[in-house]
Enzyme design. Sequence first.
Site, mmCIF file in Angstrom:
data_model
loop_
_atom_site.group_PDB
_atom_site.id
_atom_site.type_symbol
_atom_site.label_atom_id
_atom_site.label_comp_id
_atom_site.label_asym_id
_atom_site.label_seq_id
_atom_site.Cartn_x
_atom_site.Cartn_y
_atom_site.Cartn_z
ATOM 1 N N THR A 18 0.836 -1.207 0.000
ATOM 2 C CA THR A 18 0.000 0.000 0.000
ATOM 3 C C THR A 18 0.868 1.253 0.000
ATOM 4 O OG1 THR A 18 -1.534 -1.260 1.387
ATOM 5 C CG2 THR A 18 -1.967 1.081 1.159
ATOM 6 N N SER A 113 6.281 3.866 8.443
ATOM 7 C CA SER A 113 5.126 4.613 8.946
ATOM 8 C C SER A 113 4.766 4.287 10.397
ATOM 9 C CB SER A 113 3.944 4.364 8.011
ATOM 10 O OG SER A 113 2.861 5.157 8.383
ATOM 11 N N HIS A 114 3.584 3.738 10.591
ATOM 12 C CA HIS A 114 3.083 3.487 11.941
ATOM 13 C C HIS A 114 3.521 2.132 12.472
ATOM 14 C CE1 HIS A 114 0.556 2.048 8.778
ATOM 15 N NE2 HIS A 114 0.150 1.092 9.574
ATOM 16 N N LYS A 126 10.191 3.884 0.355
ATOM 17 C CA LYS A 126 9.312 4.132 -0.781
ATOM 18 C C LYS A 126 9.855 5.275 -1.615
ATOM 19 C CE LYS A 126 5.860 7.133 1.386
ATOM 20 N NZ LYS A 126 4.445 7.402 1.482
ATOM 21 N N ASP A 277 1.936 9.726 13.914
ATOM 22 C CA ASP A 277 2.541 8.391 13.828
ATOM 23 C C ASP A 277 4.050 8.456 13.578
ATOM 24 O OD1 ASP A 277 2.478 9.222 11.164
ATOM 25 O OD2 ASP A 277 2.288 7.160 10.441
ATOM 26 N N ASP A 279 6.067 8.408 11.016
ATOM 27 C CA ASP A 279 6.644 9.315 10.018
ATOM 28 C C ASP A 279 5.855 10.604 9.857
ATOM 29 O OD1 ASP A 279 4.517 7.895 8.933
ATOM 30 O OD2 ASP A 279 5.287 8.064 6.893
ATOM 31 N N ASP A 281 2.658 11.336 9.070
ATOM 32 C CA ASP A 281 1.581 11.605 8.114
ATOM 33 C C ASP A 281 0.191 11.292 8.664
ATOM 34 O OD1 ASP A 281 1.987 8.898 8.034
ATOM 35 O OD2 ASP A 281 2.176 8.745 5.853
ATOM 36 N N ARG A 282 0.134 10.557 9.778
ATOM 37 C CA ARG A 282 -1.183 10.245 10.357
ATOM 38 C C ARG A 282 -1.524 11.190 11.500
ATOM 39 N NH1 ARG A 282 -2.481 3.835 10.584
ATOM 40 N NH2 ARG A 282 -1.973 3.428 8.423
ATOM 41 N N LYS A 376 -0.503 12.412 3.006
ATOM 42 C CA LYS A 376 -1.339 12.835 4.117
ATOM 43 C C LYS A 376 -0.427 13.528 5.112
ATOM 44 C CE LYS A 376 -1.309 8.143 6.001
ATOM 45 N NZ LYS A 376 -1.336 7.059 5.017
ATOM 46 N N ARG A 496 -8.972 -6.534 7.428
ATOM 47 C CA ARG A 496 -9.658 -5.396 8.020
ATOM 48 C C ARG A 496 -11.138 -5.466 7.656
ATOM 49 N NH1 ARG A 496 -5.188 -2.852 9.521
ATOM 50 N NH2 ARG A 496 -3.525 -2.304 8.067
HETATM 51 C C1 G1P Z 1 -2.926 1.150 5.816
HETATM 52 C C2 G1P Z 1 -4.217 1.944 5.795
HETATM 53 C C3 G1P Z 1 -4.261 2.810 4.559
HETATM 54 C C4 G1P Z 1 -3.026 3.696 4.513
HETATM 55 C C5 G1P Z 1 -1.769 2.860 4.634
HETATM 56 C C6 G1P Z 1 -0.516 3.715 4.746
HETATM 57 O O1 G1P Z 1 -2.858 0.318 4.700
HETATM 58 O O2 G1P Z 1 -5.336 1.105 5.870
HETATM 59 O O3 G1P Z 1 -5.431 3.572 4.565
HETATM 60 O O4 G1P Z 1 -2.987 4.425 3.323
HETATM 61 O O5 G1P Z 1 -1.834 2.028 5.791
HETATM 62 O O6 G1P Z 1 -0.545 4.546 5.864
HETATM 63 P P1 G1P Z 1 -3.286 -1.238 4.721
HETATM 64 O O7 G1P Z 1 -2.457 -1.904 5.775
HETATM 65 O O8 G1P Z 1 -4.727 -1.269 5.076
HETATM 66 O O9 G1P Z 1 -3.007 -1.727 3.329
HETATM 67 ZN ZN ZN Z 2 2.692 7.127 8.437
#
Ligand code: G1P
Ligand code: ZN
Length: 543
Positions: A18, A113-114, A126, A277, A279, A281-282, A376, A496
């Site tokens: 993603t 990221s998170h 990325k 989060d 990085d 962006d959240r 974001k 999910r």
């Molecule tokens: C998750 C979130 C998605 C977001 C992504 C990156 O991806 O659901 O909305 O864009 O993290 O922060 P997922 O693990 O669902 O593919």
């Molecule tokens: Zn992030």
Amino acid sequence: MQILTIPTTPISGQKPGTSGLRKKTSVFQSRHYLENFAQSIIDATGGAERRTFVVGGDGRYFNDRAAQVILRMLAANGARRAIVGQGAVLSTPAASHLIRLNGTDGGFILSASHNPGGKDADFGLKFNMPNGGPAPEAVTEAIYARTQTITDYRVLEATDVDLAKIGEQELGKMQVSVVDPVADYAALMESLFDFPKMRTLFSKGFRMRFDAMCAVTGPYAVEILERRLGAAPGTVTHATPLPDFGGMHPDPNPTWAHELMAEMMDPGAPDFGAASDGDGDRNMVVGQGIYVSPSDSLAVLAANVHLAPAYRGGLKGIARSMPTSGAADRVAEALGVQAHETPTGWKFFGNLLDDGRATICGEESFGTGSDHVREKDGLWAVLLWLNILAERSETVQEIMKGHWSHFGRNYYSRHDYEALPTEVAATIMDGLRARLGDLPGTAVAGLTVEGADDFAYLDPVDGSRSTAQGLRLRFTDGSRCVLRASGTGTEGATLRLYLERFVPGPGGLDQEVQQALAPVIEAAEALTALKKLSGRNGPDVVT
Ligand code: G1P
Ligand code: ZN
């Protein structure tokens, strides 16, 4: 300094998900792993010759080492210049801004990221395009294809660049500009929002708590909230970024940001709470005694964005990811602007923003942003909320209640089943997918299925098509549930389940969320057999 061409062989599994390639840190540290992927990015995007790139990451374990490798590879591949955040640190939105501000050819963002960070946790990389946004699917596919045929990579034999020192250096023939990670980003925020008005708010005793979760946003939040806006010192907690995020799971949701939640639900809570989060962006937003779901936050921000100076002219459109609730669509309708529904992942918003079809975008996963960058942006959302609070002189609670009574309320929740065995997740997804055509008309838990499909998206700007983006079940009363496999996990498979129910009001706007969703939750289990087939008693994380 010599340019080395190192023979290598393809490594399996280097498929961006993603948001870039995410793996265990030890995988990224294994022989040729990072190098193969970085060279594949360079090759698949037309080479680095005479180009300029931004390089930086969220500061997690291995961030600094990986940045040095990428710099040496860019130099060996003929890049003209690299703009690097001091200490190889840049929040994702700040990196996006630098890419755009300097008119560069893209950027390498080091982040998972998170996801937790550290030796035994996760790492990621990325590539973002010259527009500042994550590489679209066609590009990530080309990168993946290249990882499967790669035979060698180029790297400069050199010592480390001194990334602690702001200023210009040389690495072989490449210029390296080490910049303050915060300055340009803070200036951008100041250009979008009414800082004097927000300063007045704080000077009148408005109290805020911002939990940076020991991640990258700390220095950005301290500079902007405490120094420029005059929030009380200590407003930002966990403000020092640490390579392992101090053991915290830097995901701003009620489960992981529980310290902030507890403080905000306490009678003596500050007026406004927020978290970001790994990085940056959240964002999560919380008022005194009230949690704001990200889908609602997007809707409220869209409905009030004209109160911030940069958006006074109104919106071109609102975009949300498919699993995000329809609350924002109601605002779009009221404003008479376009509403877009895209697959999950910020990369799908890029074309809409570039083409002037959307100004504000959001995802249920704690992501909100606008056309000021192409990612974001956690702090942006927090500052927009602050700007709105300063203008409206109401509490978060009053704003939310007012919004629901005007637009109705989209009760919403996401249930995550994490780290399932891959085969189990596939059985659940495939089983439901195979039955989609038979489901319309099925009555279950007092609801009747109206429509069921596997979401596909046709990008209105470039005509590209993305399929298999989540299984949707729509019920006759307007409720819906969506089942989708995560594309960011590094262990097994995460499923999910997204649940939504609309209540128009005036009654029923004050229900407990899981209770309001009970029929949808029951119907979802009956139709997906998620608990039964996974052998789990319930979700691991509920947001
Ligand atoms: C998750 C979130 C998605 C977001 C992504 C990156 O991806 O659901 O909305 O864009 O993290 O922060 P997922 O693990 O669902 O593919
Ligand atoms: Zn992030």
